[in-house]
Design a protein around this motif. Structure first.
Motif, PDB file in Angstrom:
ATOM      1  N   VAL A 331       0.833  -1.198   0.000  1.00  9.30           N
ATOM      2  CA  VAL A 331       0.000   0.000   0.000  1.00  9.30           C
ATOM      3  C   VAL A 331       0.870   1.250   0.000  1.00  9.30           C
ATOM      4  CG1 VAL A 331      -1.651   1.363   1.362  1.00  9.30           C
ATOM      5  CG2 VAL A 331      -1.982  -1.109   1.117  1.00  9.30           C
ATOM      6  N   GLN A 332       1.934   1.247   0.812  1.00  9.74           N
ATOM      7  CA  GLN A 332       2.814   2.411   0.898  1.00  9.74           C
ATOM      8  C   GLN A 332       3.424   2.756  -0.454  1.00  9.74           C
ATOM      9  OE1 GLN A 332       5.019   0.593   4.241  1.00  9.74           O
ATOM     10  NE2 GLN A 332       4.852   2.568   5.281  1.00  9.74           N
ATOM     11  N   PHE A 333       3.852   1.739  -1.199  1.00  9.02           N
ATOM     12  CA  PHE A 333       4.425   1.994  -2.520  1.00  9.02           C
ATOM     13  C   PHE A 333       3.389   2.646  -3.437  1.00  9.02           C
ATOM     14  CE2 PHE A 333       7.600  -1.409  -1.468  1.00  9.02           C
ATOM     15  CZ  PHE A 333       8.726  -0.622  -1.634  1.00  9.02           C
ATOM     16  N   CYS A 334       2.142   2.218  -3.326  1.00  9.92           N
ATOM     17  CA  CYS A 334       1.085   2.781  -4.178  1.00  9.92           C
ATOM     18  C   CYS A 334       0.744   4.216  -3.798  1.00  9.92           C
ATOM     19  CB  CYS A 334      -0.163   1.908  -4.097  1.00  9.92           C
ATOM     20  SG  CYS A 334       0.050   0.232  -4.745  1.00  9.92           S
ATOM     21  N   LEU A 335       0.721   4.507  -2.497  1.00 12.38           N
ATOM     22  CA  LEU A 335       0.356   5.849  -2.038  1.00 12.38           C
ATOM     23  C   LEU A 335       1.258   6.916  -2.629  1.00 12.38           C
ATOM     24  CD1 LEU A 335      -0.358   5.309   1.788  1.00 12.38           C
ATOM     25  CD2 LEU A 335      -1.943   5.132  -0.136  1.00 12.38           C
ATOM     26  N   ASN A 336       2.518   6.588  -2.834  1.00 15.18           N
ATOM     27  CA  ASN A 336       3.491   7.578  -3.276  1.00 15.18           C
ATOM     28  C   ASN A 336       3.310   8.005  -4.729  1.00 15.18           C
ATOM     29  OD1 ASN A 336       5.848   5.861  -1.237  1.00 15.18           O
ATOM     30  ND2 ASN A 336       5.046   7.906  -0.834  1.00 15.18           N
ATOM     31  N   LEU A 376      10.137   6.001   2.473  1.00 20.14           N
ATOM     32  CA  LEU A 376       9.152   6.290   1.428  1.00 20.14           C
ATOM     33  C   LEU A 376       8.335   7.532   1.728  1.00 20.14           C
ATOM     34  CD1 LEU A 376       7.700   2.840   0.313  1.00 20.14           C
ATOM     35  CD2 LEU A 376       9.707   4.053  -0.501  1.00 20.14           C
ATOM     36  N   GLN A 377       8.326   7.965   2.999  1.00 21.45           N
ATOM     37  CA  GLN A 377       7.575   9.174   3.325  1.00 21.45           C
ATOM     38  C   GLN A 377       8.215  10.406   2.690  1.00 21.45           C
ATOM     39  OE1 GLN A 377       9.663   7.579   5.229  1.00 21.45           O
ATOM     40  NE2 GLN A 377      10.326   8.699   7.040  1.00 21.45           N
ATOM     41  N   PHE A 378       9.484  10.293   2.307  1.00 18.73           N
ATOM     42  CA  PHE A 378      10.174  11.370   1.588  1.00 18.73           C
ATOM     43  C   PHE A 378      10.386  10.948   0.142  1.00 18.73           C
ATOM     44  CE2 PHE A 378      11.607  11.928   6.052  1.00 18.73           C
ATOM     45  CZ  PHE A 378      11.104  13.198   6.265  1.00 18.73           C
ATOM     46  N   GLN A 379       9.290  10.671  -0.540  1.00 14.17           N
ATOM     47  CA  GLN A 379       9.367  10.124  -1.884  1.00 14.17           C
ATOM     48  C   GLN A 379       9.912  11.125  -2.894  1.00 14.17           C
ATOM     49  OE1 GLN A 379       8.798   6.696  -4.361  1.00 14.17           O
ATOM     50  NE2 GLN A 379       8.940   7.062  -2.167  1.00 14.17           N
ATOM     51  N   VAL A 380       9.539  12.389  -2.763  1.00  8.00           N
ATOM     52  CA  VAL A 380      10.057  13.410  -3.674  1.00  8.00           C
ATOM     53  C   VAL A 380      11.564  13.514  -3.524  1.00  8.00           C
ATOM     54  CG1 VAL A 380      10.016  15.851  -4.299  1.00  8.00           C
ATOM     55  CG2 VAL A 380       7.890  14.702  -3.629  1.00  8.00           C
ATOM     56  N   SER A 415      -0.845  13.881   4.817  1.00  7.87           N
ATOM     57  CA  SER A 415      -0.828  12.893   5.887  1.00  7.87           C
ATOM     58  C   SER A 415      -1.012  11.493   5.319  1.00  7.87           C
ATOM     59  CB  SER A 415      -1.943  13.180   6.898  1.00  7.87           C
ATOM     60  OG  SER A 415      -3.214  12.953   6.296  1.00  7.87           O
ATOM     61  N   PHE A 416      -0.691  10.491   6.124  1.00  8.93           N
ATOM     62  CA  PHE A 416      -0.859   9.104   5.705  1.00  8.93           C
ATOM     63  C   PHE A 416      -2.322   8.826   5.373  1.00  8.93           C
ATOM     64  CE2 PHE A 416      -1.336   4.490   6.694  1.00  8.93           C
ATOM     65  CZ  PHE A 416      -0.440   3.998   5.746  1.00  8.93           C
ATOM     66  N   TRP A 417      -3.216   9.345   6.192  1.00 11.91           N
ATOM     67  CA  TRP A 417      -4.648   9.173   5.950  1.00 11.91           C
ATOM     68  C   TRP A 417      -5.062   9.815   4.633  1.00 11.91           C
ATOM     69  CZ3 TRP A 417      -8.837   6.557   7.307  1.00 11.91           C
ATOM     70  CH2 TRP A 417     -10.086   7.064   6.967  1.00 11.91           C
ATOM     71  N   LYS A 418      -4.614  11.052   4.414  1.00 12.59           N
ATOM     72  CA  LYS A 418      -4.968  11.772   3.189  1.00 12.59           C
ATOM     73  C   LYS A 418      -4.398  11.071   1.958  1.00 12.59           C
ATOM     74  CE  LYS A 418      -6.610  15.241   0.791  1.00 12.59           C
ATOM     75  NZ  LYS A 418      -8.073  15.440   0.613  1.00 12.59           N
ATOM     76  N   ALA A 419      -3.207  10.515   2.080  1.00  8.74           N
ATOM     77  CA  ALA A 419      -2.608   9.787   0.957  1.00  8.74           C
ATOM     78  C   ALA A 419      -3.469   8.590   0.572  1.00  8.74           C
ATOM     79  CB  ALA A 419      -1.196   9.331   1.315  1.00  8.74           C
ATOM     80  N   ASN A 420      -4.020   7.900   1.582  1.00 14.23           N
ATOM     81  CA  ASN A 420      -4.928   6.793   1.310  1.00 14.23           C
ATOM     82  C   ASN A 420      -6.204   7.287   0.636  1.00 14.23           C
ATOM     83  OD1 ASN A 420      -4.285   3.883   2.635  1.00 14.23           O
ATOM     84  ND2 ASN A 420      -3.252   5.504   3.782  1.00 14.23           N
TER      85      ASN A 420
END
Length: 454
Positions: A331-336, A376-380, A415-420
């Motif tokens: 899921v994390q990979f997709c959120l980015n 991954l939270q710093f994907q940019v 946020s993690f929630w907003k990314a979802n």
């Protein structure tokens, strides 16, 4: 080819960008770095990052991509491929100038070499998770403990994924040999995923970030599409096949916003399959036998561990728990990337900064949660500086924000929630478009029954 008159003081031979673009094939592959032209046709099959990055950027000036992916010491090898020509219309955009200044600054203060102790702590954390899971299976009769042990195994695989991800970008250990050992151990042996497959896939993703036809991380048909452009059955240049948007695909895609999380719980099965597909293919895979032996180790110890459980219900629940927990990472990979801008066509190295920032999304989190997101939270930041050890990504984040602000390029951070929420909205929008029965795809009885109203 255009050559300057002999009166030119430098007597250099020049070609235009249009001429360079003609050399974009596997058997005729030229690139430009800092305005100098290099013929890498024969080198492509030996390139440590695989031939796809070179093929995808062939016939272009690749200076920013080269600097992002290679240490400064790699420049000394370029002369071996110089073909004597220079680019006569070579220019550098303002954003690229500032990007290169940042690269130079980070290099001068040693950020690319100072890896900290993150890998050491991650490996110890992995050892504790693995031992706790195995101990619970062997020495407890409680089915709830066994279920929890499956969850611990999932957490263990997540951490092994961060090790594999980092080691694919830079040397995480003191030597290349130790780094290779860590890759095979954490990836192939303990997680069942080929590091060769990971590097092949992930390098293509970075070079072609969010290109619908070149980025494999967006090519998940028949289960998911992030854009209605997939409805036209576009060709994947990564998998080298047409992705047919047929009736079956349309049916699955129409409910993808509901099936996303359940499918992610078992997405690991696809990684298992892709690993074997690559290793048994005719592609040039370095250390193929070593990779296969590593996978063999996994497929010995994991089934044996599961078989030690007392009955089939507990075995099935253990597998489901381990796969579901590690599904968080999928899921994390997709959120980015799923909710970010997408495009069709070849990646463009001349817009390196813009393409990477447009196609990536940061996730806000506190420093104490960095272990969970694995960088991954710093994907940019990661996409702009892929060789940067993850312990420095938080440090360079303000510099990247300032770069983006100065040149008016996107910097998305939620946020993690907003990314979802954004990801599900993207999937839902595409799903609703897929349900449009005016789309000229033949209907079948199942489709008509499911979509009958009244």
């Amino acid at each position: 080819m255009a050559v300057l008159p002999d009166s030119e003081p430098t007597s250099k031979k020049y070609i235009s960008l249009e001429e360079l673009k003609k050399h974009n094939k596997r058997d005729d592959l030229w690139i430009s770095i800092h305005g100098k032209i290099y013929n890498v046709t024969n080198w492509a099959k030996h390139h440590p990052g695989g031939d796809l990055p070179l093929l995808n950027l062939a016939g272009q000036d690749v200076t920013d991509a080269f600097l992002a992916y290679h240490p400064i010491t790699a420049s000394k090898y370029l002369q071996n491929f110089f073909n004597g020509y220079y680019l006569n219309d070579y220019t550098v955009s303002e954003v690229s100038k500032d990007y290169r200044k940042l690269l130079s600054h980070f290099s001068s203060i040693g950020l690319f070499e100072k890896k900290g102790h993150g890998v050491f702590f991650t490996l110890w954390f992995m050892v504790m998770l693995f031992c706790a899971s195995v101990y619970g299976v062997f020495f407890s009769d409680n089915p709830f403990v066994h279920l929890g042990c499956g969850g611990l195994m999932g957490l263990f695989w997540i951490q092994s994924g961060w090790i594999g991800h980092d080691s694919g970008h830079y040397q995480i250990m003191t030597t290349k040999g130790f780094t290779r050992f860590a890759q095979i151990l954490s990836g192939n042996c303990l997680a069942g995923i080929s590091i060769a497959w990971w590097k092949w896939n992930h390098n293509a993703h970075h070079i072609a970030c969010n290109s619908l036809d070149f980025d494999p991380d967006l090519q998940h048909m028949p289960f998911f599409v992030v854009s209605n452009k997939f409805f036209n059955s576009i060709t994947s240049y990564f998998y080298e096949r047409k992705m047919n948007f047929d009736r079956f695909t349309r049916f699955l895609v129409s409910y993808q916003h509901w099936t996303f999380y359940p499918v992610m719980c078992f997405a690991r099965l696809n990684l298992f399959a892709q690993s074997f597909i690559l290793l048994f293919s005719k592609r040039n895979v370095p250390n193929r036998v070593q990779e296969l032996l590593g996978l063999l180790v996994f497929w010995i110890w994991y089934p044996l561990l599961v078989s030690y459980l007392p009955n089939w219900s507990e075995r099935v629940l253990f597998v489901i728990a381990s796969f579901s927990v590690t599904g968080i990472q999928h899921v994390q990979f997709c959120l980015n990337h799923f909710s970010s801008s997408v495009y069709l066509g070849h990646p463009s190295s001349s817009e390196w900064v813009e393409k990477q920032t447009n196609g990536s999304l940061d996730v806000k989190c506190s420093p104490w949660m960095d272990w969970f997101h694995g960088g991954l939270q710093f994907q940019v930041e990661h996409h702009l500086f892929p060789r940067m050890p993850r312990n420095h990504l938080r440090t360079i984040s303000p510099f990247v924000k300032e770069l983006c602000k100065k040149h008016n390029v996107p910097y998305q951070c939620v946020s993690f929630w907003k990314a979802n929420v954004l990801t599900i909205q993207t999937l839902r929008n595409a799903a609703l478009l897929a349900r449009n029965l005016s789309n000229p795809i033949p209907k079948n009885l199942v489709w008509e029954a499911v979509n009958t109203h009244g």
